[in-house]
Design a protein around this motif. Structure first.
Motif, PDB file in Angstrom:
ATOM      1  N   HIS A  21       0.838  -1.206   0.000  1.00  0.00           N
ATOM      2  CA  HIS A  21       0.000   0.000   0.000  1.00  0.00           C
ATOM      3  C   HIS A  21       0.872   1.255   0.000  1.00  0.00           C
ATOM      4  O   HIS A  21       0.620   2.199  -0.762  1.00  0.00           O
ATOM      5  CB  HIS A  21      -0.903   0.021   1.238  1.00  0.00           C
ATOM      6  CG  HIS A  21      -2.174  -0.737   1.084  1.00  0.00           C
ATOM      7  ND1 HIS A  21      -3.393  -0.133   0.870  1.00  0.00           N
ATOM      8  CD2 HIS A  21      -2.435  -2.063   1.129  1.00  0.00           C
ATOM      9  CE1 HIS A  21      -4.344  -1.043   0.782  1.00  0.00           C
ATOM     10  NE2 HIS A  21      -3.788  -2.226   0.939  1.00  0.00           N
ATOM     11  N   ALA A  22       1.886   1.262   0.863  1.00  0.00           N
ATOM     12  CA  ALA A  22       2.752   2.439   0.992  1.00  0.00           C
ATOM     13  C   ALA A  22       3.522   2.703  -0.299  1.00  0.00           C
ATOM     14  O   ALA A  22       3.699   3.860  -0.701  1.00  0.00           O
ATOM     15  CB  ALA A  22       3.713   2.259   2.160  1.00  0.00           C
ATOM     16  N   ALA A  49      -3.700 -12.342   1.581  1.00  0.00           N
ATOM     17  CA  ALA A  49      -5.081 -12.044   1.186  1.00  0.00           C
ATOM     18  C   ALA A  49      -5.256 -10.548   0.966  1.00  0.00           C
ATOM     19  O   ALA A  49      -5.901 -10.120   0.001  1.00  0.00           O
ATOM     20  CB  ALA A  49      -6.057 -12.544   2.251  1.00  0.00           C
ATOM     21  N   GLY A  50      -4.682  -9.748   1.844  1.00  0.00           N
ATOM     22  CA  GLY A  50      -4.774  -8.297   1.709  1.00  0.00           C
ATOM     23  C   GLY A  50      -4.071  -7.786   0.467  1.00  0.00           C
ATOM     24  O   GLY A  50      -4.529  -6.827  -0.165  1.00  0.00           O
ATOM     25  N   VAL A  51      -2.961  -8.424   0.106  1.00  0.00           N
ATOM     26  CA  VAL A  51      -2.247  -8.041  -1.118  1.00  0.00           C
ATOM     27  C   VAL A  51      -3.124  -8.295  -2.340  1.00  0.00           C
ATOM     28  O   VAL A  51      -3.291  -7.418  -3.202  1.00  0.00           O
ATOM     29  CB  VAL A  51      -0.920  -8.823  -1.245  1.00  0.00           C
ATOM     30  CG1 VAL A  51      -0.277  -8.571  -2.612  1.00  0.00           C
ATOM     31  CG2 VAL A  51       0.047  -8.431  -0.131  1.00  0.00           C
ATOM     32  N   ILE A  52      -3.700  -9.493  -2.408  1.00  0.00           N
ATOM     33  CA  ILE A  52      -4.558  -9.827  -3.549  1.00  0.00           C
ATOM     34  C   ILE A  52      -5.799  -8.938  -3.565  1.00  0.00           C
ATOM     35  O   ILE A  52      -6.211  -8.442  -4.621  1.00  0.00           O
ATOM     36  CB  ILE A  52      -4.950 -11.316  -3.518  1.00  0.00           C
ATOM     37  CG1 ILE A  52      -3.700 -12.189  -3.689  1.00  0.00           C
ATOM     38  CG2 ILE A  52      -5.967 -11.626  -4.622  1.00  0.00           C
ATOM     39  CD1 ILE A  52      -3.961 -13.673  -3.539  1.00  0.00           C
ATOM     40  N   GLU A  57      -8.939  -4.632  -5.947  1.00  0.00           N
ATOM     41  CA  GLU A  57      -9.608  -3.353  -5.698  1.00  0.00           C
ATOM     42  C   GLU A  57      -9.122  -2.288  -6.670  1.00  0.00           C
ATOM     43  O   GLU A  57      -9.924  -1.541  -7.246  1.00  0.00           O
ATOM     44  CB  GLU A  57      -9.339  -2.919  -4.258  1.00  0.00           C
ATOM     45  CG  GLU A  57      -9.899  -1.551  -3.891  1.00  0.00           C
ATOM     46  CD  GLU A  57      -9.469  -1.104  -2.505  1.00  0.00           C
ATOM     47  OE1 GLU A  57      -9.499   0.111  -2.254  1.00  0.00           O
ATOM     48  OE2 GLU A  57      -9.083  -1.957  -1.680  1.00  0.00           O
ATOM     49  N   LEU A  58      -7.812  -2.208  -6.872  1.00  0.00           N
ATOM     50  CA  LEU A  58      -7.267  -1.222  -7.804  1.00  0.00           C
ATOM     51  C   LEU A  58      -7.743  -1.491  -9.229  1.00  0.00           C
ATOM     52  O   LEU A  58      -8.078  -0.560  -9.968  1.00  0.00           O
ATOM     53  CB  LEU A  58      -5.740  -1.235  -7.735  1.00  0.00           C
ATOM     54  CG  LEU A  58      -5.115  -0.650  -6.461  1.00  0.00           C
ATOM     55  CD1 LEU A  58      -3.613  -0.910  -6.433  1.00  0.00           C
ATOM     56  CD2 LEU A  58      -5.396   0.840  -6.344  1.00  0.00           C
ATOM     57  N   GLN A  59      -7.779  -2.748  -9.616  1.00  0.00           N
ATOM     58  CA  GLN A  59      -8.280  -3.085 -10.950  1.00  0.00           C
ATOM     59  C   GLN A  59      -9.740  -2.679 -11.110  1.00  0.00           C
ATOM     60  O   GLN A  59     -10.134  -2.123 -12.137  1.00  0.00           O
ATOM     61  CB  GLN A  59      -8.110  -4.582 -11.213  1.00  0.00           C
ATOM     62  CG  GLN A  59      -6.672  -5.015 -11.418  1.00  0.00           C
ATOM     63  CD  GLN A  59      -6.536  -6.510 -11.587  1.00  0.00           C
ATOM     64  OE1 GLN A  59      -7.295  -7.288 -11.000  1.00  0.00           O
ATOM     65  NE2 GLN A  59      -5.575  -6.944 -12.379  1.00  0.00           N
ATOM     66  N   GLN A  64      -4.582   0.131 -14.023  1.00  0.00           N
ATOM     67  CA  GLN A  64      -4.093  -0.930 -14.906  1.00  0.00           C
ATOM     68  C   GLN A  64      -2.991  -1.725 -14.206  1.00  0.00           C
ATOM     69  O   GLN A  64      -1.823  -1.336 -14.229  1.00  0.00           O
ATOM     70  CB  GLN A  64      -3.584  -0.325 -16.210  1.00  0.00           C
ATOM     71  CG  GLN A  64      -4.646   0.428 -16.990  1.00  0.00           C
ATOM     72  CD  GLN A  64      -4.161   0.825 -18.361  1.00  0.00           C
ATOM     73  OE1 GLN A  64      -3.949  -0.003 -19.245  1.00  0.00           O
ATOM     74  NE2 GLN A  64      -3.954   2.120 -18.539  1.00  0.00           N
ATOM     75  N   LEU A  65      -3.385  -2.822 -13.596  1.00  0.00           N
ATOM     76  CA  LEU A  65      -2.452  -3.722 -12.933  1.00  0.00           C
ATOM     77  C   LEU A  65      -2.422  -5.038 -13.694  1.00  0.00           C
ATOM     78  O   LEU A  65      -3.475  -5.578 -14.047  1.00  0.00           O
ATOM     79  CB  LEU A  65      -2.852  -3.979 -11.480  1.00  0.00           C
ATOM     80  CG  LEU A  65      -2.331  -2.978 -10.452  1.00  0.00           C
ATOM     81  CD1 LEU A  65      -3.085  -1.669 -10.546  1.00  0.00           C
ATOM     82  CD2 LEU A  65      -2.425  -3.562  -9.048  1.00  0.00           C
TER      83      LEU A  65
END
Length: 232
Positions: A21-22, A49-52, A57-59, A64-65
């Motif tokens: 996140h940072a 899980a939080g990373v995925i 969420e960003l997608q 564009q990830l």
């Protein structure tokens, strides 16, 4: 892609969601920028899980990830396909320290399986080749060995990028001292490592952690490197 769009590459997050996140906040991407992820989003750190979830969420927000498959995601899918429920629970939770991927009944949460099983092995950008671990240049067709793309180590000494259209290779998988990463970037090396072992912040029997512990982001447009120290 707009001419001013940036292309970022981030390697081996390994469950360090706060650090991820940072780093994203630090590079401040726009929705025209592209962020390529080199795999290994789960295991070791506590919040794969939080990373995925953050990637998804960003997608969903229109960023564009483009995540690639890492060996840890591959292993997760294979375990899901072959292990009985009890063995799977032990593999995910106890062995790989990824209890976060399990529900309250100890079952693997389906959305994380769905995420992992649909990831590509590599991305060819035309001028760069992105892959989790590397390529097997000891065979006639390096692109035919997909397992090597996930697990190969120390492949750089045999790398001949003329065999893949003279594209620079950006890879992760092997925790690499930050000085070596910076040197490869500064030299515009044919093969550039980007895994600085974000998870490794405590004394280790193999690694010199004084040279590890950051999540790296390389801007492919101008070769600037952004670092985020582990803040888990």
């Amino acid at each position: 892609m707009a001419p001013t769009a940036r292309r970022f590459v981030i390697s081996d997050i390994h469950g360090c969601s706060k650090t991820f996140h940072a780093l994203v906040q630090k590079i401040a991407p726009t929705k025209s920028d592209r962020i390529y992820l080199l795999g290994d989003y789960i295991d070791r750190g506590r919040d794969g899980a939080g990373v995925i979830d953050f990637i998804l969420e960003l997608q969903q927000q229109g960023y564009q990830l483009f995540p690639l498959l890492g060996n840890h995601e591959y292993d997760l899918v294979q375990a899901w396909k072959t292990y009985d429920p009890r063995t799977l629970k032990g593999f995910v939770g106890r062995i790989n320290k990824s209890h976060c991927l399990l529900d309250e009944n100890g079952d693997l949460i389906q959305k994380y399986v769905d995420f992992a099983k649909n990831l590509p092995y590599y991305t060819d950008l035309g001028d760069f080749f992105l892959v989790h671990a590397g390529l097997n240049f000891t065979i006639d067709d390096p692109l035919s060995d997909t397992m090597a793309m996930l697990v190969i180590r120390r492949f750089a000494k045999n790398a001949d990028i003329s065999r893949i259209g003279n594209k620079r290779i950006i890879y992760g998988h092997e925790p690499t001292p930050i000085l070596r990463i910076k040197e490869a970037i500064e030299k515009r090396a044919d093969v550039i490592p980007l895994d600085n072992g974000c998870f490794y912040t405590k004394a280790h029997k193999i690694y010199d952690v004084s040279q590890l512990g950051s999540l790296c982001c390389l801007n492919l447009n101008d070769f600037t490197l952004t670092l985020q120290r582990n803040i888990e």
